[in-house]
Design a protein around this motif. Structure first.
Motif: not given
Length: 443
Positions: A126-138, A314-318
């Motif tokens: 679930x790479x996109x979910x990881x990117x989303x969590x990482x982006x939210x942190x930033x 966006x993790x759900x949309x994709x």
């Protein structure tokens, strides 16, 4: 996700959150610094300009370096470097010594994005979910930096935020030793070199070169399906550069970089002037009464927090639609709302700013995913370095251009201009296809 992947994402998310907090602490305590050291806003602006430029521009060389050495090592250098520079800034009694360490902090902070995003791209589950969590942190780091630095600075002095940052980065540095970082393996780098050598040898044969290159085919590697070849002799620098361009750049990734530059341009321009714009236009909206500064800060904080909430969506949309198409639609919608914000006021302006932030921040995890799908494993750090440089380094010209428009015409015209740029970005983004370099290489 595996346990180790969750630990990796936690480590990187903490590093990302405090990266943005550290970078935005300086502007948050600008008034305190002016009063403490009796310096002008012009001087403070120069310092801010230097360290922010280094923050963006430094990611470009770091990306190239990170593809050649251990990313885990570079992450640790970033963490301990930020800790030391924060401590030294806090202990500086002289403004110019303080400024040196702030600039150093900007340079060290440039390590994070190409390294951190590259490590994130090797999360398998679930790479996109990881990117989303990482982006939210930033994004949370951006949103909460003013409150963090303002509170500590107001009650404990200008050095307090940096002392706390020094301790936090030191803690994360220690924590990093308990997380096993997975990224591209050393054999992938060897394969990259062997592949380049193979390309060089083919180029030399095609050009009737006098250099005799002995090519010995060896076992194929299952990780990237490249055939390994022995090192070629007498390969000059220009040939290596040409080979890099041939191996790295392709149509899709070029369009992604162009769109990222335009998106970064819009983002930096909008949020450079959003506090002033919303403060002026909405100073009597909701519960504010001629409170320009307070109103502007409030609306921007709310907009950023809305961006945080929607970034994960966006993790759900994709999962239902192709990421390149979702990417284009989000760019279009965010552009429309920022265009509306430049033409309206009152409730419509307030809502358009919130919706712009919601859709604009939703772009972030998808753009990171697109890079991971379009850059070969052994060039991931380079790709993220160029990506971050395009958005934050080159994109930094948006503020002076917007300032010129605001001075020559009206501040609202700058937002109309940014909206037009976003629509241009949408048009270019249509050319991005649903390409995956790993799948293409496997065929």
């Amino acid at each position: 996700m595996t346990t180790n992947e969750r630990k990796t994402i936690s480590l990187l998310s903490l590093s990302h959150f405090f990266c943005h907090v550290a970078i935005l602490t300086f502007p948050a305590i600008l008034i305190l610094l002016k009063e403490k050291f009796h310096v002008s806003f012009a001087t403070l602006g120069i310092i801010a300009g230097i360290y922010l430029f280094l923050f963006g521009a430094g990611s470009l060389p770091v990306g190239f370096i990170a593809d050649k050495i251990n990313k885990n090592f570079l992450l640790k250098v970033y963490l301990i470097g930020m800790s030391l520079s924060a401590f030294l800034a806090a202990l500086s009694g002289n403004f110019y010594i303080f400024a040196v360490f702030i600039i150093l902090m900007g340079l060290i902070a440039s390590i994070y994005h190409p390294v951190g995003l590259s490590i994130m791209s090797f999360v398998k589950t679930d790479k996109l979910r990881g990117f989303a969590i990482h982006g939210i942190a930033g994004t949370l780091g951006v949103a909460l930096s003013a409150a963090f630095a303002g509170f500590l600075g107001y009650y404990f002095g200008y050095s307090a935020p940096y002392l706390v940052l020094g301790l936090v980065f030191l803690f994360i540095f220690v924590y990093s030793f308990f997380v096993k970082i997975e990224s591209n393996k050393i054999e992938n780098i060897k394969n990259r070199n062997n592949t380049i050598n193979n390309i060089n040898s083919n180029n030399n044969r095609n050009n009737n070169s006098n250099n005799n290159i002995n090519i010995n085919k060896i076992n194929s590697n299952s990780d990237n399906n490249y055939e390994n070849y022995s090192e070629s002799k007498n390969v000059n620098l220009l040939t290596n550069i040409k080979s890099f361009f041939n191996d790295f750049f392709h149509r899709n990734i070029v369009f992604i970089f162009i769109v990222e530059f335009l998106n970064g341009f819009v983002f930096q321009g909008v949020f450079s002037f959003l506090p002033a714009y919303t403060g002026i236009k909405l100073k009597n909206f909701l519960f504010f009464h001629n409170q320009t500064v307070a109103a502007g800060s409030f609306y921007v904080t709310i907009a950023l927090l809305v961006g945080v909430l929607f970034q994960y969506s966006s993790t759900y949309i994709t999962k239902r639609y192709k990421p390149n198409r979702v990417f284009s639609v989000l760019v279009l919608i965010s552009g429309i709302f920022i265009l509306i914000s430049g033409l309206t006021g009152g409730l419509i302006l307030f809502l358009s700013i919130l919706l712009f932030s919601a859709f604009d921040f939703s772009i972030n995890p998808i753009s990171n995913l697109l890079i991971s799908r379009n850059a070969k494993e052994y060039y991931r750090s380079t790709a993220y370095g160029i990506f971050f440089f395009a958005g934050f380094g080159l994109g930094s010209i948006a503020a002076p251009i917007g300032g010129f428009i605001a001075s020559s015409f009206r501040l609202s015209d700058a937002f109309v201009f940014y909206g037009i740029i976003a629509l241009i970005s949408f048009v270019i983004s249509i050319a991005i296809t649903n390409y995956n370099v790993d799948e293409a290489e496997a065929i």
